[in-house]
Design a protein around this motif. Structure first.
Motif, PDB file in Angstrom:
ATOM      1  N   PHE A 405       0.831  -1.197   0.000  1.00  0.00           N
ATOM      2  CA  PHE A 405       0.000   0.000   0.000  1.00  0.00           C
ATOM      3  C   PHE A 405       0.869   1.252   0.000  1.00  0.00           C
ATOM      4  CE2 PHE A 405      -2.601   3.147   2.424  1.00  0.00           C
ATOM      5  CZ  PHE A 405      -3.610   3.328   1.478  1.00  0.00           C
ATOM      6  N   ASP A 406       2.028   1.187   0.785  1.00  0.00           N
ATOM      7  CA  ASP A 406       2.932   2.326   0.813  1.00  0.00           C
ATOM      8  C   ASP A 406       3.603   2.536  -0.543  1.00  0.00           C
ATOM      9  OD1 ASP A 406       2.298   2.713   3.443  1.00  0.00           O
ATOM     10  OD2 ASP A 406       4.062   1.653   4.220  1.00  0.00           O
ATOM     11  N   LYS A 407       3.997   1.457  -1.220  1.00  0.00           N
ATOM     12  CA  LYS A 407       4.618   1.575  -2.535  1.00  0.00           C
ATOM     13  C   LYS A 407       3.616   2.137  -3.553  1.00  0.00           C
ATOM     14  CE  LYS A 407       8.225  -1.931  -2.044  1.00  0.00           C
ATOM     15  NZ  LYS A 407       8.805  -3.190  -2.574  1.00  0.00           N
ATOM     16  N   ALA A 408       2.338   1.713  -3.465  1.00  0.00           N
ATOM     17  CA  ALA A 408       1.331   2.215  -4.395  1.00  0.00           C
ATOM     18  C   ALA A 408       1.156   3.713  -4.215  1.00  0.00           C
ATOM     19  CB  ALA A 408       0.000   1.492  -4.165  1.00  0.00           C
ATOM     20  N   MET A 409       1.172   4.204  -2.953  1.00  0.00           N
ATOM     21  CA  MET A 409       1.027   5.643  -2.716  1.00  0.00           C
ATOM     22  C   MET A 409       2.259   6.398  -3.188  1.00  0.00           C
ATOM     23  SD  MET A 409      -0.953   5.939   0.965  1.00  0.00           S
ATOM     24  CE  MET A 409       0.236   4.986   1.896  1.00  0.00           C
ATOM     25  N   THR A 410       3.462   5.772  -3.014  1.00  0.00           N
ATOM     26  CA  THR A 410       4.682   6.435  -3.458  1.00  0.00           C
ATOM     27  C   THR A 410       4.722   6.578  -4.964  1.00  0.00           C
ATOM     28  OG1 THR A 410       5.857   5.531  -1.528  1.00  0.00           O
ATOM     29  CG2 THR A 410       7.205   6.333  -3.362  1.00  0.00           C
ATOM     30  N   TRP A 411       4.409   5.493  -5.693  1.00  0.00           N
ATOM     31  CA  TRP A 411       4.364   5.565  -7.159  1.00  0.00           C
ATOM     32  C   TRP A 411       3.290   6.555  -7.642  1.00  0.00           C
ATOM     33  CZ3 TRP A 411       8.366   4.257  -9.639  1.00  0.00           C
ATOM     34  CH2 TRP A 411       9.140   3.183  -9.267  1.00  0.00           C
ATOM     35  N   PHE A 412       2.208   6.719  -6.897  1.00  0.00           N
ATOM     36  CA  PHE A 412       1.182   7.708  -7.274  1.00  0.00           C
ATOM     37  C   PHE A 412       1.770   9.108  -7.182  1.00  0.00           C
ATOM     38  CE2 PHE A 412      -2.302  10.628  -6.425  1.00  0.00           C
ATOM     39  CZ  PHE A 412      -3.248  10.256  -7.366  1.00  0.00           C
ATOM     40  N   LEU A 413       2.556   9.377  -6.085  1.00  0.00           N
ATOM     41  CA  LEU A 413       3.206  10.672  -5.949  1.00  0.00           C
ATOM     42  C   LEU A 413       4.213  10.885  -7.082  1.00  0.00           C
ATOM     43  CD1 LEU A 413       3.935  11.085  -2.126  1.00  0.00           C
ATOM     44  CD2 LEU A 413       2.397  12.444  -3.551  1.00  0.00           C
ATOM     45  N   THR A 414       4.959   9.832  -7.448  1.00  0.00           N
ATOM     46  CA  THR A 414       5.937   9.949  -8.537  1.00  0.00           C
ATOM     47  C   THR A 414       5.239  10.304  -9.843  1.00  0.00           C
ATOM     48  OG1 THR A 414       7.327   8.309  -7.402  1.00  0.00           O
ATOM     49  CG2 THR A 414       7.806   8.751  -9.727  1.00  0.00           C
ATOM     50  N   CYS A 415       4.144   9.645 -10.122  1.00  0.00           N
ATOM     51  CA  CYS A 415       3.369   9.935 -11.351  1.00  0.00           C
ATOM     52  C   CYS A 415       2.875  11.370 -11.333  1.00  0.00           C
ATOM     53  CB  CYS A 415       2.233   8.952 -11.471  1.00  0.00           C
ATOM     54  SG  CYS A 415       1.251   9.166 -13.008  1.00  0.00           S
ATOM     55  N   LEU A 416       2.400  11.842 -10.186  1.00  0.00           N
ATOM     56  CA  LEU A 416       1.909  13.225 -10.069  1.00  0.00           C
ATOM     57  C   LEU A 416       3.046  14.205 -10.307  1.00  0.00           C
ATOM     58  CD1 LEU A 416      -0.330  15.254  -9.375  1.00  0.00           C
ATOM     59  CD2 LEU A 416       0.214  14.913  -6.954  1.00  0.00           C
ATOM     60  N   GLN A 417       4.283  13.895  -9.764  1.00  0.00           N
ATOM     61  CA  GLN A 417       5.416  14.777  -9.969  1.00  0.00           C
ATOM     62  C   GLN A 417       5.835  14.808 -11.429  1.00  0.00           C
ATOM     63  OE1 GLN A 417       6.991  16.822  -7.694  1.00  0.00           O
ATOM     64  NE2 GLN A 417       8.132  17.550  -9.514  1.00  0.00           N
ATOM     65  N   GLU A 418       5.839  13.650 -12.104  1.00  0.00           N
ATOM     66  CA  GLU A 418       6.189  13.608 -13.516  1.00  0.00           C
ATOM     67  C   GLU A 418       5.195  14.426 -14.355  1.00  0.00           C
ATOM     68  OE1 GLU A 418       6.433   9.562 -14.683  1.00  0.00           O
ATOM     69  OE2 GLU A 418       8.379   9.221 -13.691  1.00  0.00           O
ATOM     70  N   PHE A 419       3.901  14.345 -14.032  1.00  0.00           N
ATOM     71  CA  PHE A 419       2.910  15.112 -14.802  1.00  0.00           C
ATOM     72  C   PHE A 419       3.078  16.608 -14.549  1.00  0.00           C
ATOM     73  CE2 PHE A 419      -1.254  16.994 -15.663  1.00  0.00           C
ATOM     74  CZ  PHE A 419      -1.514  16.491 -16.923  1.00  0.00           C
ATOM     75  N   ALA A 420       3.439  16.983 -13.326  1.00  0.00           N
ATOM     76  CA  ALA A 420       3.678  18.397 -13.021  1.00  0.00           C
ATOM     77  C   ALA A 420       4.886  18.897 -13.794  1.00  0.00           C
ATOM     78  CB  ALA A 420       3.882  18.584 -11.527  1.00  0.00           C
ATOM     79  N   ASP A 421       5.987  18.062 -13.865  1.00  0.00           N
ATOM     80  CA  ASP A 421       7.150  18.449 -14.652  1.00  0.00           C
ATOM     81  C   ASP A 421       6.778  18.601 -16.122  1.00  0.00           C
ATOM     82  OD1 ASP A 421       8.620  18.396 -12.316  1.00  0.00           O
ATOM     83  OD2 ASP A 421       9.351  16.332 -12.640  1.00  0.00           O
ATOM     84  N   PHE A 422       5.925  17.723 -16.639  1.00  0.00           N
ATOM     85  CA  PHE A 422       5.483  17.825 -18.033  1.00  0.00           C
ATOM     86  C   PHE A 422       4.709  19.125 -18.258  1.00  0.00           C
ATOM     87  CE2 PHE A 422       1.943  17.181 -20.990  1.00  0.00           C
ATOM     88  CZ  PHE A 422       2.638  17.016 -22.175  1.00  0.00           C
ATOM     89  N   ALA A 423       3.859  19.487 -17.313  1.00  0.00           N
ATOM     90  CA  ALA A 423       3.081  20.719 -17.446  1.00  0.00           C
ATOM     91  C   ALA A 423       3.988  21.934 -17.451  1.00  0.00           C
ATOM     92  CB  ALA A 423       2.068  20.818 -16.312  1.00  0.00           C
ATOM     93  N   ILE A 424       5.061  21.913 -16.611  1.00  0.00           N
ATOM     94  CA  ILE A 424       5.986  23.047 -16.568  1.00  0.00           C
ATOM     95  C   ILE A 424       6.730  23.150 -17.891  1.00  0.00           C
ATOM     96  CG2 ILE A 424       8.063  23.947 -15.440  1.00  0.00           C
ATOM     97  CD1 ILE A 424       6.997  22.652 -12.827  1.00  0.00           C
ATOM     98  N   SER A 425       7.172  21.984 -18.430  1.00  0.00           N
ATOM     99  CA  SER A 425       7.868  22.007 -19.719  1.00  0.00           C
ATOM    100  C   SER A 425       6.936  22.484 -20.834  1.00  0.00           C
ATOM    101  CB  SER A 425       8.420  20.610 -20.033  1.00  0.00           C
ATOM    102  OG  SER A 425       7.343  19.694 -20.191  1.00  0.00           O
ATOM    103  N   LEU A 426       5.689  22.142 -20.771  1.00  0.00           N
ATOM    104  CA  LEU A 426       4.726  22.574 -21.796  1.00  0.00           C
ATOM    105  C   LEU A 426       4.498  24.082 -21.715  1.00  0.00           C
ATOM    106  CD1 LEU A 426       3.085  21.153 -24.000  1.00  0.00           C
ATOM    107  CD2 LEU A 426       1.134  21.145 -22.440  1.00  0.00           C
TER     108      LEU A 426
END
Length: 504
Positions: A405-426
């Motif tokens: 459950f902890d790994k699933a929440m961590t990977w969710f945060l990683t995905c959210l950070q990657e999408f935020a980085d994509f939005a900044i680059s866009l």
């Protein structure tokens, strides 16, 4: 021609019980219908024997009358020639015209109309007072040696009727007439005679004028020429008549054809009127339907414009907080020692967050490198890492051993950070100023969000709940960026999943 009316004499109301001969005739004027009383002959009692009148009251047939000179009422008097040629009519005795008046009766003028008969044909009778007040003629001295006058009387009446018939046939007027009516008739006939005499004089003048005119007598040759000319004209007229008859027959047939066509035209016109009314009714119905559809289209366009200005994700995923605990679509994500939140609510909140991030990531695929896959499955979401390892993002889990459950929440945060980085680059690609570019309020570093770890194992509930709240706050900022930079139109499946998830 109807015969003159004869009415039998009736007894007067003033009679002293004695009767008058009912066979005695009464005549009426055929114009004014007044009674005509027969006077001026020997009394009936002159010829009746004494033994025949012994039972008769002589005073019943006597009455007061005026003299012959005072009778100014109407009379019809037969001529002497007619009197002398009557069969069985003896000459009138000289004393027949003498009238006696009783002393006890008042003298008055005779009010009725009278017919004066020859002496041998007349019989004196009493006129009823109710029918004109006729006078009563006194009977002369009775002679018992005289024969009964029945035969002579009836023959005289017959002669009188015949005389009336002859007079009626000659004058074309029903007889008898009283003097007043006779005077009116005489004036009328005199006027007619004057008119006839005027016509006769006019005809005679015309005849004299015609006799005085001269005539040109044609010769035989001229007569034949004139006759031939007239015959030729007659032939021409006959030919013209035949031609006119042919034209008349043809015009008749044309009229019949026109009448038939007129009837057909009327039928067509009537049918046209019915069809026109039906068409106008249908047209009106269609116009009303069209107006209703146009009104609906206008209302729908207004709603469409409103929907275009509204992002569905902003309405579908409402992120807020309930005190320290963050919420998404009113589902609380996290728990406190003094606030017990069921795992079903926590799982539903994770399902909503997973669906939102997955929807935004899918919109920019393949431009966005969607390495970490999020599987929104309602209240049971899952996360797949870059090594294709899948972890469950739902509970309940053991607070001391919840690695997956902890790994699933961590990977969710990683995905959210990657999408935020994509939005900044866009934003950089689109030359968005740095102050307007996306910037997360809470920094994400591995499993930490704003210095609070998202792990549940060996962590305090307060810290875990704050980390989840910060994560939802970052997700809300990403959602705002997404709404401002896209015209999102999600597929129906995603909306359906979002709706089902929100219900849970």
């Amino acid at each position: 021609m109807k015969p003159p009316v004869a009415v039998a004499a009736a007894s007067s109301a003033g009679d002293n019980g004695g009767g008058v001969d009912p066979s005695l005739p009464r005549f009426q004027c055929q114009e004014c219908h007044r009674a005509l009383v027969v006077v001026g002959v020997e009394s009936f009692t002159d010829r009746v024997p004494a033994h025949a009148v012994s039972g008769m009251n002589v005073s019943s047939v006597q009455g007061s009358v005026m003299g012959a000179s005072r009778m100014y009422n109407s009379y019809v008097v037969l001529s002497k020639q007619n009197r002398s040629h009557g069969h069985g009519i003896p000459p009138r005795p000289p004393n027949a015209a003498v009238l006696h008046a009783e002393p006890n009766q008042p003298t008055r003028a005779i009010e009725g109309s009278y017919i004066v008969l020859p002496p041998a044909a007349a019989s004196i009778y009493k006129t009823p007072a109710s029918e004109g007040g006729g006078a009563q003629l006194p009977p002369p001295s009775m002679n018992s040696s005289s024969p009964l006058p029945g035969d002579n009387f009836h023959s005289s009446v017959t002669v009188l009727k015949r005389a009336f018939e002859i007079a009626s046939s000659q004058t074309q007027v029903e007889q008898p007439l009283c003097l007043d009516c006779m005077s009116v008739l005489s004036d009328k006939m005199g006027k007619e005679i004057e008119d006839v005499n005027t016509d006769i004089k006019a005809y005679e003048a015309c005849l004299q004028r015609l006799e005085q005119e001269t005539y040109n007598i044609l010769s035989e040759a001229d007569f034949q020429k004139e006759k031939q000319k007239i015959e030729e004209e007659e032939k021409k007229l006959k030919a013209a008549i035949e031609e006119a008859e042919k034209q008349y027959s043809s015009i008749n047939s044309e009229m019949k054809d026109l009448e038939t066509k007129s009837k057909q035209f009327e039928e067509l016109e009537e049918r046209y009127c019915h069809e026109l009314n039906s068409f106008q009714f249908q047209l009106t119905s269609h116009q009303e339907e069209r107006d209703a559809v146009l009104a609906k289209i206008e209302v729908s366009q207004v709603h469409l414009e409103l929907l275009k200005r509204t992002n569905v994700l902003n309405d579908a995923f409402y992120i807020s907080h309930d005190g320290v605990i963050g919420t998404i679509n009113s589902f609380r994500l996290g728990r406190l020692p003094n606030v017990q939140v069921e795992w079903d609510e926590i799982n539903a909140a994770w399902g909503q967050a997973a669906l939102l991030l997955h929807t935004m990531a899918q919109y920019f695929t393949p431009k966005f490198q969607y390495r970490i896959k999020i599987h929104p499955m309602g209240s049971y979401p899952k996360v797949t890492d870059i090594n294709n390892n899948t972890y469950e993002l739902f509970g309940p889990v053991n607070l001391f051993w919840s690695t997956r459950f902890d790994k699933a929440m961590t990977w969710f945060l990683t995905c959210l950070q990657e999408f935020a980085d994509f939005a900044i680059s866009l934003d950089k690609e689109n030359n968005v100023p740095p102050e307007k570019s996306l910037k997360l309020p809470y920094k994400i570093e591995g499993d930490k969000v704003g210095s609070h770890t998202i792990f549940l194992s060996f962590n305090k509930l307060d810290n875990w709940t704050k980390a989840l709240k910060y994560m939802l706050c970052n997700l809300k900022w990403v959602l705002y960026w997404f709404i401002g930079n896209t015209s999102f139109a999600p597929p129906s499946g995603s909306l359906h999943v979002a709706a089902q998830s929100s219900k849970r």
